[in-house]
Design a protein around this motif. Structure first.
Motif, PDB file in Angstrom:
ATOM      1  N   PRO A   1      35.393  67.384 104.713  1.00 28.12           N
ATOM      2  CA  PRO A   1      34.502  67.210 105.870  1.00 28.12           C
ATOM      3  C   PRO A   1      33.342  66.249 105.638  1.00 28.12           C
ATOM      4  O   PRO A   1      32.742  65.767 106.610  1.00 28.12           O
ATOM      5  N   ALA A   2      33.016  65.951 104.386  1.00 31.78           N
ATOM      6  CA  ALA A   2      31.928  64.999 104.135  1.00 31.78           C
ATOM      7  C   ALA A   2      32.320  63.588 104.553  1.00 31.78           C
ATOM      8  O   ALA A   2      31.464  62.772 104.899  1.00 31.78           O
ATOM      9  N   ALA A   3      33.616  63.290 104.517  1.00 30.39           N
ATOM     10  CA  ALA A   3      34.123  62.017 105.016  1.00 30.39           C
ATOM     11  C   ALA A   3      34.397  62.161 106.509  1.00 30.39           C
ATOM     12  O   ALA A   3      34.852  63.204 106.965  1.00 30.39           O
ATOM     13  N   ALA A   4      34.114  61.119 107.278  1.00 29.20           N
ATOM     14  CA  ALA A   4      34.238  61.250 108.726  1.00 29.20           C
ATOM     15  C   ALA A   4      34.767  59.965 109.353  1.00 29.20           C
ATOM     16  O   ALA A   4      34.520  58.855 108.860  1.00 29.20           O
ATOM     17  N   VAL A   5      35.511  60.140 110.450  1.00 26.63           N
ATOM     18  CA  VAL A   5      35.982  59.023 111.268  1.00 26.63           C
ATOM     19  C   VAL A   5      35.850  59.422 112.729  1.00 26.63           C
ATOM     20  O   VAL A   5      35.710  60.602 113.067  1.00 26.63           O
ATOM     21  N   CYS A   6      35.922  58.428 113.609  1.00 28.68           N
ATOM     22  CA  CYS A   6      35.955  58.666 115.042  1.00 28.68           C
ATOM     23  C   CYS A   6      37.317  58.242 115.564  1.00 28.68           C
ATOM     24  O   CYS A   6      37.810  57.150 115.231  1.00 28.68           O
ATOM     25  N   HIS A   7      37.936  59.113 116.349  1.00 29.43           N
ATOM     26  CA  HIS A   7      39.293  58.861 116.837  1.00 29.43           C
ATOM     27  C   HIS A   7      39.313  58.940 118.354  1.00 29.43           C
ATOM     28  O   HIS A   7      38.871  59.926 118.941  1.00 29.43           O
ATOM     29  N   GLU A   8      39.900  57.916 118.969  1.00 30.05           N
ATOM     30  CA  GLU A   8      39.981  57.849 120.432  1.00 30.05           C
ATOM     31  C   GLU A   8      41.031  58.789 120.996  1.00 30.05           C
ATOM     32  O   GLU A   8      41.088  59.024 122.196  1.00 30.05           O
ATOM     33  N   GLN A   9      41.918  59.336 120.169  1.00 29.35           N
ATOM     34  CA  GLN A   9      42.917  60.329 120.570  1.00 29.35           C
ATOM     35  C   GLN A   9      44.001  59.781 121.495  1.00 29.35           C
ATOM     36  O   GLN A   9      44.055  60.081 122.683  1.00 29.35           O
ATOM     37  N   GLY A  10      44.867  58.938 120.941  1.00 33.42           N
ATOM     38  CA  GLY A  10      46.070  58.546 121.667  1.00 33.42           C
ATOM     39  C   GLY A  10      45.843  57.624 122.844  1.00 33.42           C
ATOM     40  O   GLY A  10      46.593  57.662 123.815  1.00 33.42           O
ATOM     41  N   LYS A  11      44.862  56.744 122.763  1.00 31.25           N
ATOM     42  CA  LYS A  11      44.582  55.843 123.881  1.00 31.25           C
ATOM     43  C   LYS A  11      45.764  54.940 124.183  1.00 31.25           C
ATOM     44  O   LYS A  11      45.999  54.572 125.330  1.00 31.25           O
ATOM     45  N   SER A  12      46.543  54.594 123.163  1.00 25.78           N
ATOM     46  CA  SER A  12      47.648  53.667 123.344  1.00 25.78           C
ATOM     47  C   SER A  12      48.800  54.259 124.134  1.00 25.78           C
ATOM     48  O   SER A  12      49.651  53.523 124.633  1.00 25.78           O
ATOM     49  N   TRP A  13      48.858  55.600 124.268  1.00 25.54           N
ATOM     50  CA  TRP A  13      49.971  56.181 125.029  1.00 25.54           C
ATOM     51  C   TRP A  13      49.539  57.034 126.213  1.00 25.54           C
ATOM     52  O   TRP A  13      50.368  57.475 127.008  1.00 25.54           O
ATOM     53  N   LYS A  14      48.238  57.271 126.384  1.00 21.14           N
ATOM     54  CA  LYS A  14      47.798  58.120 127.486  1.00 21.14           C
ATOM     55  C   LYS A  14      48.090  57.497 128.852  1.00 21.14           C
ATOM     56  O   LYS A  14      48.218  58.194 129.848  1.00 21.14           O
ATOM     57  N   GLU A  15      48.190  56.156 128.906  1.00 21.97           N
ATOM     58  CA  GLU A  15      48.492  55.512 130.178  1.00 21.97           C
ATOM     59  C   GLU A  15      49.958  55.670 130.564  1.00 21.97           C
ATOM     60  O   GLU A  15      50.319  55.436 131.712  1.00 21.97           O
ATOM     61  N   ARG A  16      50.803  56.029 129.631  1.00 20.51           N
ATOM     62  CA  ARG A  16      52.226  56.250 129.906  1.00 20.51           C
ATOM     63  C   ARG A  16      52.661  57.521 129.180  1.00 20.51           C
ATOM     64  O   ARG A  16      53.393  57.463 128.177  1.00 20.51           O
TER      65      ARG A  16
END
Length: 270
Positions: free
Chosen positions: A205-220
């Motif tokens: 948990p000390a390492a962190a990233v931000c993830h947009e959560q499937g933006k590339s497929w949410k449109e389809r």
């Protein structure tokens, strides 16, 4: 087809890797989509897949000729913090019993994504699958998603594939990602395979990233709904694989088909 997300990822990954080590390289596996203009100042190796291989097979292709000790697998819609790789490597040095390490994942809104989970088993899996779309906070989903707020490095069953630091020796022992999965559950299966070969999956948990959560497929979403349910059954039939469990596998298959049809109609209508 990740658009501007990919250049942003490359820039954040390059900065995070450079802060952690003097030896690193970035490999982009193009699954047949259109590549945006990439940062010219950062060397990137492009591997062209012959078709859309899916997530795990594409990672295997990108890592096929790699001889390094560590493999950092990252989705294009992820942003690393400058110290992400440094903290993952530090955790790896302190915990050599693990084969895969995952950071804490935040959503763009600042919420913690449940990236460190328990293996889905019969009761928790069915309860989560049935109730999660209508009651996200149900007890089955809470047990399965295992949302960790701890600040300590913690062994878990499996980690989200959005960002993983993988020990290459362990990855090779497991045969890489299971190529039967097109998308979804390949990282759950990697957790199973790591455990079967005596390796832990460690949440850092000390390492962190931000993830947009499937933006590339949410449109389809419709093809991905189908892929998710097919992968779910592939995973479950491997867990419940004894001859006497054939009726259970049939029930699971029917249940997943019904759930897929319901979600497909919902998204088609919406």
């Amino acid at each position: 087809n990740s658009g501007s997300e990919l250049p942003n990822l490359i820039e954040s990954a390059a900065a995070a890797c450079a802060a952690a080590t003097s030896q690193w390289e970035i490999v982009v596996v193009n699954n047949g989509g259109a590549l945006p203009q990439l940062p010219k100042k950062i060397p990137v190796q492009i591997v062209q897949a012959e078709k859309n291989l899916g997530y795990g097979r594409a990672v295997n292709l990108g890592a096929a000729d790699y001889s390094g000790e560590w493999l950092l697998v990252v989705n294009p819609d992820v942003q690393l913090q400058p110290d992400t790789v440094q903290k993952l490597l530090a955790a790896a040095a302190e915990n050599p019993q693990a084969g895969v390490y995952g950071p804490r994942i935040y959503t763009p809104g600042g919420d913690i994504y449940p990236s460190a989970r328990n293996f889905p088993r019969l009761l928790s899996g069915i309860g989560h699958g049935v109730l999660a779309p209508i009651w996200p906070g149900n007890p089955f989903t809470k047990k399965y998603q295992n949302l960790l707020t701890t600040a300590e490095n913690t062994p878990v069953d499996w980690l989200s594939g959005a960002c993983l630091l993988i020990r290459m020796s362990a990855f090779r022992e497991c045969g890489g990602f299971d190529s039967r999965y097109f998308m979804f559950f390949e990282y759950t299966q990697l957790g199973e395979d790591m455990k079967a070969h005596g390796w832990q999956s460690l949440y850092v948990p000390a390492a962190a990233v931000c993830h947009e959560q499937g933006k590339s497929w949410k449109e389809r979403p419709l093809p991905m709904i189908a892929a998710h349910h097919e992968s779910a059954y592939l995973y479950l039939q491997g867990i419940y694989n004894k001859p006497g469990q054939a009726p259970l596998r049939w029930l699971l298959r029917c249940g997943l088909q019904i759930r897929k049809k319901i979600l497909t109609r919902f998204h088609s209508a919406g």
